[in-house]
Scaffold this active site. Structure first.
Site, PDB file in Angstrom:
ATOM      1  N   GLU A 106      12.831 -21.765  19.866  1.00 42.56           N
ATOM      2  CA  GLU A 106      14.077 -21.005  19.902  1.00 42.56           C
ATOM      3  C   GLU A 106      14.536 -21.021  21.346  1.00 42.56           C
ATOM      4  O   GLU A 106      13.782 -20.652  22.242  1.00 42.56           O
ATOM      5  CB  GLU A 106      13.842 -19.566  19.444  1.00 42.56           C
ATOM      6  CG  GLU A 106      15.138 -18.787  19.364  1.00 42.56           C
ATOM      7  CD  GLU A 106      14.999 -17.328  19.771  1.00 42.56           C
ATOM      8  OE1 GLU A 106      15.756 -16.517  19.258  1.00 42.56           O
ATOM      9  OE2 GLU A 106      14.159 -17.005  20.629  1.00 42.56           O
ATOM     10  N   ASP A 110       4.442 -16.787  15.196  1.00 41.19           N
ATOM     11  CA  ASP A 110       5.495 -16.648  16.195  1.00 41.19           C
ATOM     12  C   ASP A 110       4.804 -16.562  17.552  1.00 41.19           C
ATOM     13  O   ASP A 110       3.975 -15.674  17.765  1.00 41.19           O
ATOM     14  CB  ASP A 110       6.299 -15.365  15.904  1.00 41.19           C
ATOM     15  CG  ASP A 110       7.765 -15.515  16.249  1.00 41.19           C
ATOM     16  OD1 ASP A 110       8.035 -15.989  17.372  1.00 41.19           O
ATOM     17  OD2 ASP A 110       8.623 -15.157  15.430  1.00 41.19           O
ATOM     18  N   ASP A 166       9.325 -18.277  20.657  1.00 39.87           N
ATOM     19  CA  ASP A 166      10.363 -17.313  21.002  1.00 39.87           C
ATOM     20  C   ASP A 166      10.949 -17.606  22.391  1.00 39.87           C
ATOM     21  O   ASP A 166      10.192 -17.792  23.357  1.00 39.87           O
ATOM     22  CB  ASP A 166       9.711 -15.923  21.003  1.00 39.87           C
ATOM     23  CG  ASP A 166      10.711 -14.792  21.040  1.00 39.87           C
ATOM     24  OD1 ASP A 166      11.483 -14.663  20.078  1.00 39.87           O
ATOM     25  OD2 ASP A 166      10.713 -14.026  22.021  1.00 39.87           O
ATOM     26  N   HIS A 177      16.224 -13.244  11.218  1.00 39.10           N
ATOM     27  CA  HIS A 177      16.040 -11.809  11.453  1.00 39.10           C
ATOM     28  C   HIS A 177      16.923 -11.276  12.578  1.00 39.10           C
ATOM     29  O   HIS A 177      16.926 -10.072  12.829  1.00 39.10           O
ATOM     30  CB  HIS A 177      14.574 -11.547  11.785  1.00 39.10           C
ATOM     31  CG  HIS A 177      14.167 -12.183  13.078  1.00 39.10           C
ATOM     32  ND1 HIS A 177      14.156 -13.550  13.266  1.00 39.10           N
ATOM     33  CD2 HIS A 177      13.793 -11.645  14.258  1.00 39.10           C
ATOM     34  CE1 HIS A 177      13.797 -13.809  14.506  1.00 39.10           C
ATOM     35  NE2 HIS A 177      13.564 -12.680  15.130  1.00 39.10           N
ATOM     36  N   ASP A 178      17.621 -12.159  13.286  1.00 37.39           N
ATOM     37  CA  ASP A 178      18.486 -11.734  14.392  1.00 37.39           C
ATOM     38  C   ASP A 178      19.964 -11.800  14.036  1.00 37.39           C
ATOM     39  O   ASP A 178      20.817 -11.475  14.864  1.00 37.39           O
ATOM     40  CB  ASP A 178      18.279 -12.652  15.613  1.00 37.39           C
ATOM     41  CG  ASP A 178      16.923 -12.465  16.251  1.00 37.39           C
ATOM     42  OD1 ASP A 178      16.340 -11.375  16.116  1.00 37.39           O
ATOM     43  OD2 ASP A 178      16.442 -13.415  16.894  1.00 37.39           O
ATOM     44  N   ASN A 201       0.801  -1.238   0.000  1.00 29.66           N
ATOM     45  CA  ASN A 201       0.000   0.000   0.000  1.00 29.66           C
ATOM     46  C   ASN A 201       0.830   1.283   0.000  1.00 29.66           C
ATOM     47  O   ASN A 201       0.301   2.370   0.248  1.00 29.66           O
ATOM     48  CB  ASN A 201      -0.981   0.000   1.183  1.00 29.66           C
ATOM     49  CG  ASN A 201      -0.248  -0.018   2.515  1.00 29.66           C
ATOM     50  OD1 ASN A 201       0.988  -0.090   2.540  1.00 29.66           O
ATOM     51  ND2 ASN A 201      -0.968   0.053   3.605  1.00 29.66           N
TER      52      ASN A 201
END
Ligand code: NOJ
Length: 553
Positions: free
Chosen positions: A253, A96, A197, A330-331, A21
């Site tokens: 994780e 997640d 997580d 992503h870490d 968008n």
């Protein structure tokens, strides 16, 4: 075999995947528009990093409402549309589950703050201070004290990540029941499971002791909060209550978790989790405080890399555990920049690492952009967005006395922002990620590194597709026995994967120099090569970052 071990899992970090968008932020409709790409790649499960309402002090990992979609990402109707269209593409969604903590903006925490006698006070971990200071000397994962003061009551509450992520009290029966209800809500919608997580820290020690009390200053609690015995009890209960009835996909994780713990969490008969991640590869060359601990100068050798993989492969197969294999997420920094060569051999090393990830025992996870060989982006200080980077930058200077220029270098190499720059779809404006202004800089190399270019024959995405297809066509790559080959070789990683029907041999040169591997005397047919098909030879010469899979006869 049952379960999800054979799946190809693809991780999306929604803010940076695709913006539909024009607000510069990736969203659910953007993900929906890319399902054809994911299906072509051969993805079975799509793990979405958090898409829930969040004030974004930790970009989604600080959840303020587990039942609402973050307005930046769209609406619940957009989520439902994504879910059903993904299903039509043969792809299941994985959520997640961030249940070690909530945002301080969550209604539970707000109620807990407002009224000490609220039932929600006990959903969190409030403790009186000690000698006018925090209850103990714990340091949070991101640096600084792990306790925040509630000025109204004078008590402190535990925050093991940012000061705005408040740890939940898993001892509270109602809290656990609320978490299970929330999980059922998403499962009833049709999601296939959860990535959990920091699940190994949900159990805290009853007395909250100081860590190394003889030392001065804040100390990272480490084993005081990781993998405590009681985590297994909580997971067994969750399994009974939710995971088993829904035959859920689960990957845990676990901060700093070791092989023995992973085996316990994932042995099917223990009825806890299906698989876990390991951190040893990600932490190669780092000091004991983790990825910003530069004291080992990030030095590691291919032998170290191989030893780490080998140890995990063997431990899991000998003792019945299961890992989710990954080389970035992503870490972490981009895999090509961390373990390959993001300059001269970018394309080759991206393929080589992809081949490794897709031929090991375990379940492979592909992080967005790996399939096009995305690299770290040298962001300047003013461009960093991540709390961890910004906070650590100042701690490296104030606590570790690092000169600014070196501190900046450490952050630039290891910051999570490297993995979070927008996905590069094509060579058009903003790499095709957004029509607006991207929330985080697009890597300037997008003219060369993008999906359109990498999908051509010889490109990284083209190769990933073939490697995924190969894995799917050969069950031995998921379940077969792993055995190292030519283990002393300092450049090449080689191993066989075998079952009663076939033996495959994989050899990958992990360096930018030509290398030779000593392989078994046998006849072999090449099934896939990063540089095209190869003749099998017991003395095999490989070009820089060349890798191949052979079927032995
Ligand atoms: C691990 C997640 O992967 C990371 O992104 C997050 O910051 C922490 N857990 C806290 O939720």
């Amino acid at each position: 075999m049952t379960g999800h071990k054979k799946s190809i899992v693809y991780q999306i970090w929604p803010r940076s995947f695709c913006d539909s968008n024009g607000d510069g932020i990736g969203d659910l409709n953007g993900i929906r528009s890319k399902l054809d790409h994911l299906q072509n790649l051969g993805v079975d499960l799509l793990w979405l990093s958090p898409v829930y309402a969040s004030p974004d002090t930790d970009y989604g990992y600080d959840i303020s409402d587990y039942y609402a979609i973050h307005p930046d990402f769209g609406t619940m109707a957009d989520f439902d549309a994504l879910l059903s269209e993904a299903e039509a593409h043969g792809i299941g969604l994985v959520m997640d589950l961030v249940a070690n903590h909530t945002s301080d903006q969550h209604a539970w925490f707000q109620a807990a703050l407002q009224d000490k006698s609220s039932k929600y006070r006990d959903y969190y971990i409030f403790r009186p201070g000690k000698d006018g200071k925090a209850p103990n000397n714990w340091m949070s994962f991101f640096g600084g004290s792990a306790w925040q003061k509630d000025e109204k009551s004078g008590e402190y509450y535990l925050t093991t990540f940012t000061p705005h992520q408040c740890d939940l009290n898993w001892e509270n029966d109602d809290l656990r029941k609320d978490v299970y209800d929330m999980m059922r809500f998403w499962l009833d919608k049709g999601v296939k499971g959860f990535r959990m997580d920091v699940i190994n820290t949900i159990k805290k020690p009853a007395d909250f002791p100081d860590k190394d009390p003889e030392k001065k200053g804040l100390q990272f609690p480490g084993e005081l909060i990781c993998d405590l015995e009681g985590v297994h009890d909580f997971l067994k209960e969750m399994h009974r209550e939710v995971l088993e009835p829904y035959a859920c996909f689960t990957v845990g994780e676990g901060a700093m978790t070791g092989q023995a713990s992973v085996i316990r969490y994932t042995k099917p008969e223990n009825k806890e989790l299906e698989m876990m991640f390991q951190f040893d590869l990600a932490l190669l060359g780092c000091g004991e405080l983790g990825k910003f601990d530069f004291r080992k100068f990030y030095r590691w050798s291919i032998s170290d890399f191989k030893r780490t993989i080998d140890a995990w492969q063997r431990a899991m197969q000998e003792d019945g555990g299961w890992v989710g294999n990954y080389l970035s997420n992503h870490d972490q920094p981009r895999q090509v920049s961390r373990f390959g060569d993001d300059k001269r051999f970018r394309r080759e090393s991206a393929k080589a690492l992809g081949l490794l990830n897709l031929t090991l025992r375990g379940t492979p996870f592909i992080y967005q952009g790996e399939e096009i060989g995305m690299t770290n982006c040298r962001l300047g200080e003013s461009e960093w967005k991540d709390y961890e980077a910004i906070n650590t930058y100042s701690l490296l200077q104030s606590m570790m006395h690092l000169p600014k220029i070196i501190a900046r270098r450490v952050i630039q190499n290891m910051t999570r922002d490297n993995a979070r720059t927008p996905v590069q779809w094509n060579a058009e404006k903003n790499a095709g990620f957004t029509a607006g202004t991207p929330w985080l800089k697009v890597n300037p190399n997008y003219m060369e590194v993008n999906l359109a270019a990498e999908s051509r024959p010889g490109g990284v995405a083209d190769f990933y597709k073939k490697a995924v297809a190969l894995r799917k066509a050969h069950d031995v790559l998921t379940y077969g026995t792993y055995a190292p080959v030519d283990f002393e070789n300092k450049r090449v990683v080689a191993y066989t994967r075998a079952d009663e029907t076939e033996t495959l041999l994989i050899a990958i040169n992990l360096t930018g120099k030509a290398a030779a591997a000593r392989l078994p005397e046998a006849e072999g047919t090449c099934l896939l090569g990063t540089h095209g098909a190869r003749e099998y030879a017991a003395s095999l010469r490989l070009a820089p970052f060349e890798g191949a899979v052979f079927k032995l006869r």
